[in-house]
Design an enzyme around this catalytic site. Structure first.
Site, mmCIF file in Angstrom:
data_model
loop_
_atom_site.group_PDB
_atom_site.id
_atom_site.type_symbol
_atom_site.label_atom_id
_atom_site.label_comp_id
_atom_site.label_asym_id
_atom_site.label_seq_id
_atom_site.Cartn_x
_atom_site.Cartn_y
_atom_site.Cartn_z
ATOM 1 N N ASN A 163 0.870 -1.183 0.000
ATOM 2 C CA ASN A 163 0.000 0.000 0.000
ATOM 3 C C ASN A 163 0.902 1.227 0.000
ATOM 4 O OD1 ASN A 163 -1.840 2.037 0.475
ATOM 5 N ND2 ASN A 163 -2.237 1.456 2.618
ATOM 6 N N TRP A 164 0.999 1.856 -1.161
ATOM 7 C CA TRP A 164 1.906 3.017 -1.269
ATOM 8 C C TRP A 164 1.340 4.245 -0.557
ATOM 9 C CZ3 TRP A 164 3.603 3.240 -7.163
ATOM 10 C CH2 TRP A 164 4.248 2.039 -7.494
ATOM 11 N N GLY A 221 2.835 -1.154 4.242
ATOM 12 C CA GLY A 221 2.835 0.262 3.874
ATOM 13 C C GLY A 221 4.232 0.722 3.512
ATOM 14 N N GLY A 222 4.910 1.346 4.475
ATOM 15 C CA GLY A 222 6.217 1.974 4.235
ATOM 16 C C GLY A 222 7.199 1.104 3.470
ATOM 17 N N GLU A 280 -5.105 -5.049 10.893
ATOM 18 C CA GLU A 280 -4.093 -4.000 11.003
ATOM 19 C C GLU A 280 -4.302 -3.221 12.302
ATOM 20 O OE1 GLU A 280 -2.296 -2.830 7.044
ATOM 21 O OE2 GLU A 280 -4.051 -1.577 7.306
ATOM 22 N N HIS A 282 -9.399 0.974 5.299
ATOM 23 C CA HIS A 282 -8.101 1.220 5.944
ATOM 24 C C HIS A 282 -8.314 2.199 7.095
ATOM 25 C CE1 HIS A 282 -3.979 2.460 6.591
ATOM 26 N NE2 HIS A 282 -3.602 1.401 5.898
HETATM 27 C C1 PEP Z 1 -0.616 0.073 5.925
HETATM 28 O O1 PEP Z 1 -0.528 1.087 5.275
HETATM 29 O O2 PEP Z 1 -1.620 -0.630 5.803
HETATM 30 C C2 PEP Z 1 0.478 -0.294 6.831
HETATM 31 C C3 PEP Z 1 0.395 -1.417 7.487
HETATM 32 O O3 PEP Z 1 1.531 0.568 6.920
HETATM 33 P P1 PEP Z 1 3.004 0.253 7.541
HETATM 34 O O4 PEP Z 1 3.430 -1.057 6.953
HETATM 35 O O5 PEP Z 1 3.836 1.393 7.106
HETATM 36 O O6 PEP Z 1 2.827 0.144 9.019
#
Ligand code: PEP
Length: 255
Positions: A9-10, A238-239, A171, A99
């Protein structure tokens, strides 16, 4: 079918040149990923790049494009919105719905999320439906109750046939973008709970076949251990999905 899914997920990141670099990097590493019908990679770019991603991935089986959101409306005078129909017409296969950033910053309600799920499914997009509690909720030992309610208020309202074409992502909000990951034991416990809820609401077979992803600071160093858990079928990243090497390591960590 229960698939292993690594989804990136950008969010609202990557200029056009950066998007091209990530896409080319993933394609360059594609042969090391070991993808199959049972192990796929999903890339949720910002809307302006989804057609580009889908076109670039077209020759690489099981590497697919996704949207980060879709409208709850079918079509028409909704300036700035993007419909599930438009997304599906761009050969995109998945859409993230619910999300925590959409729930928190854009005040998306359970009712809206259900409409979005319905829109997605009406246009043959697979929703990746996100649930997860705040730290306060977990500290108060209300996390199971909270996640159950999120499921019941939206995705559990679809019918027995449609639930088979959904993915759930757990999440925990306290783990998203914070660098703090749920321990494998914490994640496994919640994933098993979610699977039990699917079984109780629908049936055991559907629960067994559902892909349940973990999201929250998954990175190249912690992915392999999370993926050893019986009920973790992949990750929503995400990151780390913005860094080709890290995302590639995460993909390869899923056996
Ligand atoms: C996300 O964007 O769903 C996420 C889990 O971000 P990160 O991996 O950066 O915590």
């Amino acid at each position: 079918m229960r698939k292993k899914i690594i989804a990136g997920n950008w969010k609202m990141n990557a200029t056009k040149d950066e998007a091209v670099t990530i896409v080319n990097g993933l394609i360059a590493n594609y042969s090391d990923f070991g993808l199959s019908e049972n192990k796929i990679v999903v890339v949720a770019s910002p809307f302006p790049y989804i057609h580009y991603c889908a076109s670039m991935f077209a020759k690489f089986p099981n590497l697919v494009a996704a949207a980060q959101n879709c409208s709850e409306f079918e079509k028409g005078a909704y300036t700035g919105e993007v419909s599930a129909e438009i997304i599906a017409s761009l050969y995109v296969e998945y859409v993230i719905i619910g999300h925590s950033e959409r729930r928190q910053y854009f005040k998306e309600t359970d009712e809206q999320l259900l409409l979005k799920i319905n829109q997605a499914q009406n246009h043959n997009l697979i929703p990746i439906f996100c649930v997860g509690e705040t730290l306060e909720t977990r500290d108060n030992n209300k996390h199971f109750e909270f996640v159950k309610e999120q499921l019941e208020n939206a995705i559990f309202k679809v019918n027995e046939n449609d639930i088979k074409n959904c993915v759930i992502a757990y999440e925990p909000i306290w783990a998203i973008g914070t660098g703090v990951t749920a321990s494998p034991a914490q994640a496994q416990e919640m994933h098993a709970f979610i699977r039990e809820q699917v079984s109780a609401k629908f049936n055991g077979e559907t629960a067994k076949e559902m892909s349940i992803l973990y999201g929250g600071s998954v990175n190249a160093a912690n992915a392999a251990e999370l993926f050893t858990c019986a009920d973790i079928d992949g990750a929503l990243v995400g990151g780390a999905s913005l860094k080709v090497d890290d995302f590639s390591t995460i993909i390869k960590a899923m056996k």
